[in-house]
Design a protein around this motif. Structure first.
Motif, mmCIF file in Angstrom:
data_model
loop_
_atom_site.group_PDB
_atom_site.id
_atom_site.type_symbol
_atom_site.label_atom_id
_atom_site.label_comp_id
_atom_site.label_asym_id
_atom_site.label_seq_id
_atom_site.Cartn_x
_atom_site.Cartn_y
_atom_site.Cartn_z
ATOM 1 N N PHE A 191 -46.449 3.190 59.705
ATOM 2 C CA PHE A 191 -47.281 2.222 58.991
ATOM 3 C C PHE A 191 -47.947 1.260 59.967
ATOM 4 C CE2 PHE A 191 -46.926 2.304 54.325
ATOM 5 C CZ PHE A 191 -46.145 3.437 54.196
ATOM 6 N N THR A 192 -47.256 0.974 61.063
ATOM 7 C CA THR A 192 -47.840 0.038 62.041
ATOM 8 C C THR A 192 -49.177 0.582 62.540
ATOM 9 O OG1 THR A 192 -45.608 -0.546 62.690
ATOM 10 C CG2 THR A 192 -47.371 -1.266 64.159
ATOM 11 N N GLU A 193 -49.180 1.902 62.871
ATOM 12 C CA GLU A 193 -50.440 2.501 63.336
ATOM 13 C C GLU A 193 -51.519 2.412 62.253
ATOM 14 O OE1 GLU A 193 -50.165 6.498 65.402
ATOM 15 O OE2 GLU A 193 -48.066 6.165 64.885
ATOM 16 N N TYR A 194 -51.101 2.699 61.019
ATOM 17 C CA TYR A 194 -52.072 2.673 59.911
ATOM 18 C C TYR A 194 -52.634 1.261 59.715
ATOM 19 C CZ TYR A 194 -53.871 2.744 55.130
ATOM 20 O OH TYR A 194 -54.677 2.599 54.011
ATOM 21 N N LEU A 195 -51.745 0.276 59.744
ATOM 22 C CA LEU A 195 -52.197 -1.096 59.491
ATOM 23 C C LEU A 195 -53.057 -1.618 60.644
ATOM 24 C CD1 LEU A 195 -48.913 -2.380 57.834
ATOM 25 C CD2 LEU A 195 -51.071 -1.874 56.689
ATOM 26 N N ASP A 196 -52.737 -1.179 61.873
ATOM 27 C CA ASP A 196 -53.592 -1.542 63.027
ATOM 28 C C ASP A 196 -54.996 -0.988 62.795
ATOM 29 O OD1 ASP A 196 -51.518 -2.782 64.282
ATOM 30 O OD2 ASP A 196 -51.067 -1.131 65.676
ATOM 31 N N THR B 64 -36.700 7.773 53.830
ATOM 32 C CA THR B 64 -38.158 7.786 53.999
ATOM 33 C C THR B 64 -38.493 8.359 55.363
ATOM 34 O OG1 THR B 64 -38.067 5.513 54.745
ATOM 35 C CG2 THR B 64 -38.621 5.872 52.435
ATOM 36 N N GLU B 65 -39.611 9.106 55.408
ATOM 37 C CA GLU B 65 -39.938 9.791 56.657
ATOM 38 C C GLU B 65 -40.741 8.938 57.615
ATOM 39 O OE1 GLU B 65 -41.992 13.360 55.498
ATOM 40 O OE2 GLU B 65 -40.778 13.329 53.683
ATOM 41 N N LEU B 66 -41.508 7.993 57.043
ATOM 42 C CA LEU B 66 -42.371 7.196 57.898
ATOM 43 C C LEU B 66 -41.719 5.854 58.196
ATOM 44 C CD1 LEU B 66 -45.598 7.839 55.846
ATOM 45 C CD2 LEU B 66 -45.225 8.649 58.178
ATOM 46 N N LYS B 67 -42.002 5.351 59.391
ATOM 47 C CA LYS B 67 -41.404 4.063 59.759
ATOM 48 C C LYS B 67 -42.124 2.943 59.000
ATOM 49 C CE LYS B 67 -39.675 1.894 63.898
ATOM 50 N NZ LYS B 67 -40.478 0.875 64.520
ATOM 51 N N PHE B 68 -41.342 2.156 58.253
ATOM 52 C CA PHE B 68 -41.916 1.065 57.471
ATOM 53 C C PHE B 68 -40.991 -0.135 57.602
ATOM 54 C CE2 PHE B 68 -42.956 -0.731 53.069
ATOM 55 C CZ PHE B 68 -44.176 -1.246 53.466
ATOM 56 N N THR B 69 -41.354 -1.069 58.462
ATOM 57 C CA THR B 69 -40.470 -2.203 58.739
ATOM 58 C C THR B 69 -40.790 -3.376 57.812
ATOM 59 O OG1 THR B 69 -42.037 -3.121 60.303
ATOM 60 C CG2 THR B 69 -40.412 -1.561 61.193
ATOM 61 N N GLN B 70 -39.924 -4.373 57.833
ATOM 62 C CA GLN B 70 -40.183 -5.592 57.051
ATOM 63 C C GLN B 70 -41.488 -6.236 57.504
ATOM 64 O OE1 GLN B 70 -38.942 -7.061 54.325
ATOM 65 N NE2 GLN B 70 -37.821 -5.129 54.166
ATOM 66 N N SER B 71 -41.732 -6.141 58.818
ATOM 67 C CA SER B 71 -42.968 -6.743 59.326
ATOM 68 C C SER B 71 -44.195 -5.961 58.827
ATOM 69 C CB SER B 71 -42.877 -6.837 60.858
ATOM 70 O OG SER B 71 -44.053 -6.430 61.453
ATOM 71 N N ALA C 97 -44.698 -0.383 47.665
ATOM 72 C CA ALA C 97 -45.768 -0.364 48.681
ATOM 73 C C ALA C 97 -45.631 0.889 49.535
ATOM 74 C CB ALA C 97 -45.707 -1.621 49.535
ATOM 75 N N TYR C 98 -44.397 1.197 49.924
ATOM 76 C CA TYR C 98 -44.172 2.401 50.737
ATOM 77 C C TYR C 98 -44.650 3.641 49.976
ATOM 78 C CZ TYR C 98 -42.117 6.245 53.216
ATOM 79 O OH TYR C 98 -41.969 7.428 53.900
ATOM 80 N N ALA C 99 -44.169 3.753 48.724
ATOM 81 C CA ALA C 99 -44.461 4.969 47.948
ATOM 82 C C ALA C 99 -45.957 5.143 47.740
ATOM 83 C CB ALA C 99 -43.749 4.897 46.598
ATOM 84 N N ARG C 100 -46.649 4.038 47.508
ATOM 85 C CA ARG C 100 -48.076 4.142 47.184
ATOM 86 C C ARG C 100 -48.951 4.361 48.422
ATOM 87 N NH1 ARG C 100 -49.489 0.213 42.574
ATOM 88 N NH2 ARG C 100 -47.854 0.587 41.042
ATOM 89 N N LEU C 101 -48.468 3.868 49.582
ATOM 90 C CA LEU C 101 -49.331 3.962 50.773
ATOM 91 C C LEU C 101 -49.004 5.142 51.691
ATOM 92 C CD1 LEU C 101 -49.685 0.215 51.834
ATOM 93 C CD2 LEU C 101 -51.476 1.687 50.902
ATOM 94 N N ALA C 102 -47.814 5.719 51.525
ATOM 95 C CA ALA C 102 -47.379 6.766 52.464
ATOM 96 C C ALA C 102 -48.392 7.910 52.537
ATOM 97 C CB ALA C 102 -46.000 7.283 52.054
ATOM 98 N N LYS C 103 -48.951 8.276 51.376
ATOM 99 C CA LYS C 103 -49.919 9.376 51.344
ATOM 100 C C LYS C 103 -51.140 9.076 52.216
ATOM 101 C CE LYS C 103 -52.293 11.326 47.696
ATOM 102 N NZ LYS C 103 -52.511 11.274 46.264
#
Ligand SMILES: C[S@@+](CC[C@H](N)C(=O)[O-])C[C@H]1O[C@@H](n2cnc3c(N)ncnc32)[C@H](O)[C@@H]1O
Length: 280
Positions: A53-58, A5-12, A37-43
């Motif tokens: 993902f951390t930046e996105y969720l912030d 996967t290209e984007l950082k997606f941690t357990q947290s 969750a990764y596949a559906r949100l990466a776009k």
């Protein structure tokens, strides 16, 4: 996180996605849904020009951006459905309407997780068949949390292969075949589209607006996404939305007998009020 996967997606990050989704729509994702969750949100993350993902969720957490929140929800719902799915429920609907329609009273049906529209159009076709092709004696509502599927449903356009379970006779009567650029597609005829009112509705809304009482409520294949307390809460609200002799129809794997004493079984994944005298 998968290595490719290209984007950082941690357990947290996953736990944050899970908590945010649960708070807004009641859907409980377990750890096995991490890749989904990764596949559906990466776009969505990429379309905001973000690298993690951390930046996105912030951004999502701090903002009141209704559009991004809706996009987040739309991406994570599962919308699998089909015409006349669990067909015994449409036989029950027809029979219930035959027995309980009363002169001067509107027969009301609600498809409460209507997805892309196959379920409510199957209801509309069943009702139109019973009422000899005329609307007027019944009112059909269809709702979902996901605005994308609601838009598709209102359009009423489907790939021809989606109508496999519709008999040739009903297909001819209620669908128009697409031509030219729409070859291979079908569209519900105007009378079926006119029979339905679509609206956005979140079943885990703490206070439901007054939408009146229904003869039949379809609440199929949606409770499975919620935890038991959320399911019990929804069922208690459904109790107040049914007419005394109303019918609640659930999905094939949804068993509610241990969750509530408000309903008793009356057929295959069909329920009626245990205490019609409570009157909501
Ligand atoms: C698997 S589909 C079921 C569709 C149809 N009822 C059927 O059985 O074929 C589940 C639907 O529930 C919707 N949903 C999920 N959470 C919801 C909520 N909190 N309120 C309303 N609808 C919700 C999803 O958007 C999705 O379209």
């Amino acid at each position: 996180m998968a290595e490719d996967t290209e984007l950082k997606f941690t357990q947290s990050d996953f736990r944050r996605v899970r908590d945010m989704l649960y708070q807004r729509v009641g859907i409980s994702l377990n750890e096995s849904k991490t890749h989904m969750a990764y596949a559906r949100l990466a776009k969505r993350v990429r379309s905001r020009g973000l690298r993690s993902f951390t930046e996105y969720l912030d951004l999502l957490q701090d903002s009141q951006e209704a559009d991004e929140w809706q996009g987040f929800i739309n991406a994570l719902t599962t919308n699998l459905t089909s015409f006349f799915r669990e067909s015994h429920h449409f036989d029950m609907l027809r029979e219930h309407a035959r027995q309980h329609r009363r002169a001067g009273e509107t027969f009301r049906v609600w498809s409460s997780a209507s997805s892309t529209g196959e379920e409510p159009y199957s209801i509309a076709i069943t009702m139109l068949e019973l009422w000899d092709g005329a609307g007027g004696g019944f009112e059909l509502l269809a709702s979902d949390i996901d605005t994308n599927v609601l838009q598709q449903a209102a359009l009423g356009v489907y790939g021809r292969e989606r109508t496999e379970k519709v008999s040739p006779q009903l297909l001819k009567k209620y669908f128009d075949k697409g031509v030219g650029a729409n070859e291979g597609k079908v569209r519900l005829k105007q009378k079926a589209r006119d029979a339905l009112s679509f609206f956005q509705f979140n079943l885990v809304e703490p206070r439901w607006p007054d939408i009146g009482r229904f003869d039949v409520i379809f609440c199929r294949n949606v409770l499975i996404y919620f935890d038991k307390p959320t399911q019990a809460e929804i069922l208690s609200k459904m109790e107040s939305c049914l007419k005394p002799d109303g019918l609640l129809l659930l999905g094939h794997s949804e068993n509610i007998v241990h969750l509530t004493d408000a309903f008793v079984g009356c057929g295959r994944t069909a329920y009626r009020l245990a205490h019609p005298e409570r009157g909501g």
